[in-house]
Each structure stands twice: as C-alpha cells, then as structure tokens.
Design an enzyme around this catalytic site. Structure first.
Site: not given
Ligand code: NOJ
Length: 476
Positions: A74, A120, A166, A306, A308, A377
């Site tokens: 991607r 992006h 995002e 996405n 984390y 992500e």
């Molecule tokens: C989300 C973002 O899409 C990406 O650009 C960023 O580097 C990562 N999170 C890590 O923060």
C-alpha cells in the site's frame, strides 16, 4: 490456520513520508512542504525533501518487498506530481503519471498486489492558496474527483483504491490542534489563522463528500470496465472504561470511538452523523444536503482500518469546551485499578494492547453490518530506537512481538468472532518521515540510514511477517 486462503498481507507507506525528490519531474509543492518550513513545527527541523529517496529507488523498494515475501504493498500518490497546482482546470504532468504507472507495472511484475491511497495528507499547495483547500465545500470535492478520475484512467491495473487516509487527522490535527499541515488552530501563539471549534467539522464533511464523489466516478465510469474496489481508511483506537463499574465511563468508550471513527463511518454506512456528535456539536456539524448524502451513503466497497493502540476512557462532567473533539472525556494509560494499558513506545500516543484490536474489530463489524475489512496500517515505534547502535536496532524483538500479538488477535477475530478480514498491511516498510515528529521516531521494519545515502537495513521484524502469516493463513 484461521485467515482465508487469499488473505493479502504486506506493508504500507505514504508519498511524502518516503519519496523525497520534491522538485523532480515537475512536482508542485504540497502543504507539507510549506508547513515543514515554518520554524517549530517539526521536532528535528526536518522535512520530506530527501526522506527515503524512494522516488528514485523504486527498484530497491520492490526488491525489498520481494525479499521479505510481501504479497501486497500500500502506497500513496503525490497529487502534486500528477497535477502540480491541483485543480481540475490546471495542467496535468505526464511525467508524474508515468512514474506511478511504471511503479504499478513493476510491482505486478514482481507479483505484488498494489493498493493505492489517493490522498495521504499532501494536498497541492496551489489549492490551499487558491480557495482554502479542504475548507472549500464546493471546489475541493470537485477537484478531488477530477484528480481521482485522472488516476483511475491512467492506472487501470490497480484493483484496490483508498480515497483518503485518516480524514480524522487531516481535520483535527490540521485544523484543531494545528499539529499537522496546514496548521490551523485557534491558538494564536501557534497560528494566525484557524477556528478549532468549527473548521475541523467543515473539513471532515468536505472530505466525506470528496470521497463520495470519487467513489461515484469510479463506480460509474471505471469499475464496470476495469473492475476493482474502493473505500476509505479510518483511524481509531480501542477503548476500555477507566472504571468498568461506572456506566458513564462505559458509555464514554463508545462515544470516543464515535467521535473518531463513526464521524466518518456513520455517514458512509447510515447517511448521518452519530447522535452523540450531533448532541455535543449542534450546528457546528454541517448538515448533509440530499445530494451530498446520496454521494456519501453506501460509498464503501470495503472498510480500511488503521489501528495502533488503546486507551482507558474516563468521562467528564459539565459542558465541554467548544474546541473539544474527543467527546467530553479523558484518554488515559492507567485504569482506576492501576492497570497499565501497555508498554511505552517512542510515540507519545502509542502503547501496544493487542486485545483492544480484536475488540475494536468486533465493534466495527457489529456496528457496520460485517463489512469487508482491510487493516491498512498497524505497527509500532520503539522507545529510544533512534539512539541505539545499529546491531541493536536490527534486533527489534519488541516490534516482532507486537506484530505477533496483533496478528494473532486479528486471526481470532476472524476464526472465533466471524469478522470479515481480507488483508493486513504493516506500518511501515521502512523508517520514514514521521510528520511532526520528524525522523527521530522510527516505524519501519527496515532501518534507513539517513546520514549515509538512505541505505536500507532490514530489521528482524521485516523477516518475521512471512512465517507469521504462513502460520495463520489457510493452505486450501
Ligand atoms: C498513521 C498515518 O497514516 C501514517 O502516515 C503515520 O506515519 C502512522 N500512523 C504512524 O504514526
């Protein structure tokens, strides 16, 4: 073995974070070029001027992907390489198009499936100057649709499209806190322009309409002949009540997700903003016209996720300030009972908690009627990684563990909970420009030596994903 046989897995990046070559082949400036020049905005005073030099190293990047067994990649397109000023009546730059056409051809040749993100965060500076960029409800969606059409036409071989990455970050970080380009905020010590209480909600609305326009163009004029699918990528963290015995904290957990994810996903799946947002924001949240609603509702072929981290959520009482964007609550790393959500990383906002991933996958699947989901992500930085000696950086067991735990949580969401997951992209293929944090925060499975010609060194984690996914994907 619990992931479907044709499950796609690979890595993700974004144009401004890796490409460099900001003046090459007729590229126009983006709002990030401009933002990086403002003193104090980027932690290490850096920018994407050179980054990983990926614009000139496409072969090296594809070889890297192959060597670690990736099935997909991607990446995002730089709009201002394709239309340097950005608008629908502005000149198109054939060299920019040719670059990406060849890149996609080369990926396919290497048997790697491309997933393209159209946007992006690197808006052509020309559009910000001309009409306020994302703030313009009429012009921005039309220009985005035009740009999308140019790309759909040029790259029919790509079958997986993501409109926006995002939009929460573009709206909140770009127009509320001013932490990201173009840096608007009400805080006049940080910016001469901005209205943190109003602009983010306008920007979010315009991004939704622009997404809807591009999707309609794709479905009407490209999909019937060239096939493929299109969706949006949304970011959102998992939530746990700070005090599970307090119904107000439990309720605030949903509200937190609604303010982050459902802000965009509810209009896409249900044609309206969440009630919790309408209640708090009133008429600061734009109203969909009938035409806008028709464009936005039903506009996802898949949900791009996405993800984390997770937080404990503590509700707040009283009237929230006008610039509140969380939903009148606090996000914490410790619960009332003193439990910690996860270990520290280099990113102030990120602490691993894999169970949260499974929980959030279920939350999304339940709320949106079991959509097809791609994890576009997922990944982690490591506390102090930038200051470690190279040998230690290459033994990134913390990241290996993160991917292991998150992939297993995801596999359980599929096999035990019935979530419809089709792919997973680790962030990121290599260390890169981490926006306002500059280069000090590293997310790559590959170390990039910025001081020595951007040389790439795969870390242990780069090689950990193939065996991991081999063990999770069904063989027949
Ligand atoms: C989300 C973002 O899409 C990406 O650009 C960023 O580097 C990562 N999170 C890590 O923060």
């Amino acid at each position: 073995m619990s992931l479907p046989k044709d499950f796609l897995w690979g890595f993700a990046t974004a144009s401004y974070q890796i490409e460099g070559a900001v003046d090459a082949d007729g590229r126009g400036p983006s709002i990030w070029d401009t933002f990086c020049k403002i003193p104090g905005k980027i932690a290490d005073k850096s920018s994407g001027v050179t980054a990983c030099d990926s614009y000139k190293r496409t072969k090296e990047d594809i070889d890297l992907l192959k060597s670690v067994g990736a099935k997909c990649y991607r990446f995002s397109l730089s709009w201002s390489r394709i239309i340097p000023i950005g608008g629908r009546n502005d000149p198109i730059n054939q060299k920019g198009i040719d670059h990406y056409v060849k890149f996609v051809d080369d990926l396919l040749e290497a048997d790697i499936t491309p997933l393209i993100t159209l946007y992006h965060w690197d808006l052509p500076e020309g559009l910000d100057k001309r009409y306020g960029g994302l703030l313009n409800r009429t012009e921005f969606p039309l220009d985005f649709e035009h740009y999308a059409r140019v790309v759909f036409k040029a790259i029919p071989k790509c079958k997986h499209w993501i409109t926006f990455n995002e939009p929460w970050c573009s709206s909140i970080l770009g127009y509320n806190s001013g932490y990201f380009a173009p840096g608007h905020t009400s805080d006049r010590s940080k910016s001469a322009v901005g209205d943190s209480a109003r602009e983010p909600w306008i920007v979010g609305h315009n991004l939704l309409v622009a997404h809807g326009r591009a999707v309609k163009a794709f479905r009407d004029d490209f999909k019937p002949t060239q096939g493929g699918e299109i969706g949006i990528t949304l970011n959102g963290d998992a939530t746990y009540p700070w005090d599970p015995e307090d119904p107000a904290d439990v309720e605030a957990c949903d509200r937190k997700i609604e303010f982050a994810i459902s802000w965009f996903a509810d209009p896409i799946y249900f044609g309206k903003y969440p009630d919790s947002m309408l209640k708090q924001l009133g008429n600061r949240l734009p109203t969909f016209t009938d035409e806008e609603r028709a464009l936005v509702q039903g506009s996802n072929d898949f949900y791009g996720m996405n993800h984390y981290t997770a937080n404990y959520i503590k509700h707040k009482t009283g009237t929230p300030p006008e610039d509140d964007f969380l939903g009148n609550l606090e996000t914490l790393f410790y619960s009332k009972a003193g439990e910690c959500i996860g270990p520290e990383t280099q990113s102030f906002w990120l602490r691993p908690n894999a169970q949260g991933f499974r929980n959030l996958l279920n939350w999304l699947s339940n709320r949106y009627g079991r959509p097809k989901i791609y994890v576009t992500e997922n990944g982690t930085s490591l506390k102090g990684e930038n200051d470690m000696p190279l040998e230690q950086i290459l033994e990134d067991d913390f990241r290996v563990q993160y991917f292991h735990d998150y992939a297993h949580a995801m596999a359980k969401a599929v096999s035990e909970d019935g979530v419809d997951l089709r792919g997973y992209m680790a962030w990121s293929l290599m260390d890169n420009f981490e926006w306002a944090e500059g280069y000090e925060t590293r997310f790559g499975v590959t170390y990039v030596d910025y001081a020595n010609d951007q040389k790439r060194y795969p870390k242990k984690s780069a090689r950990s994903l193939k065996p991991l996914f081999d063990s999770l994907i069904k063989k027949d």
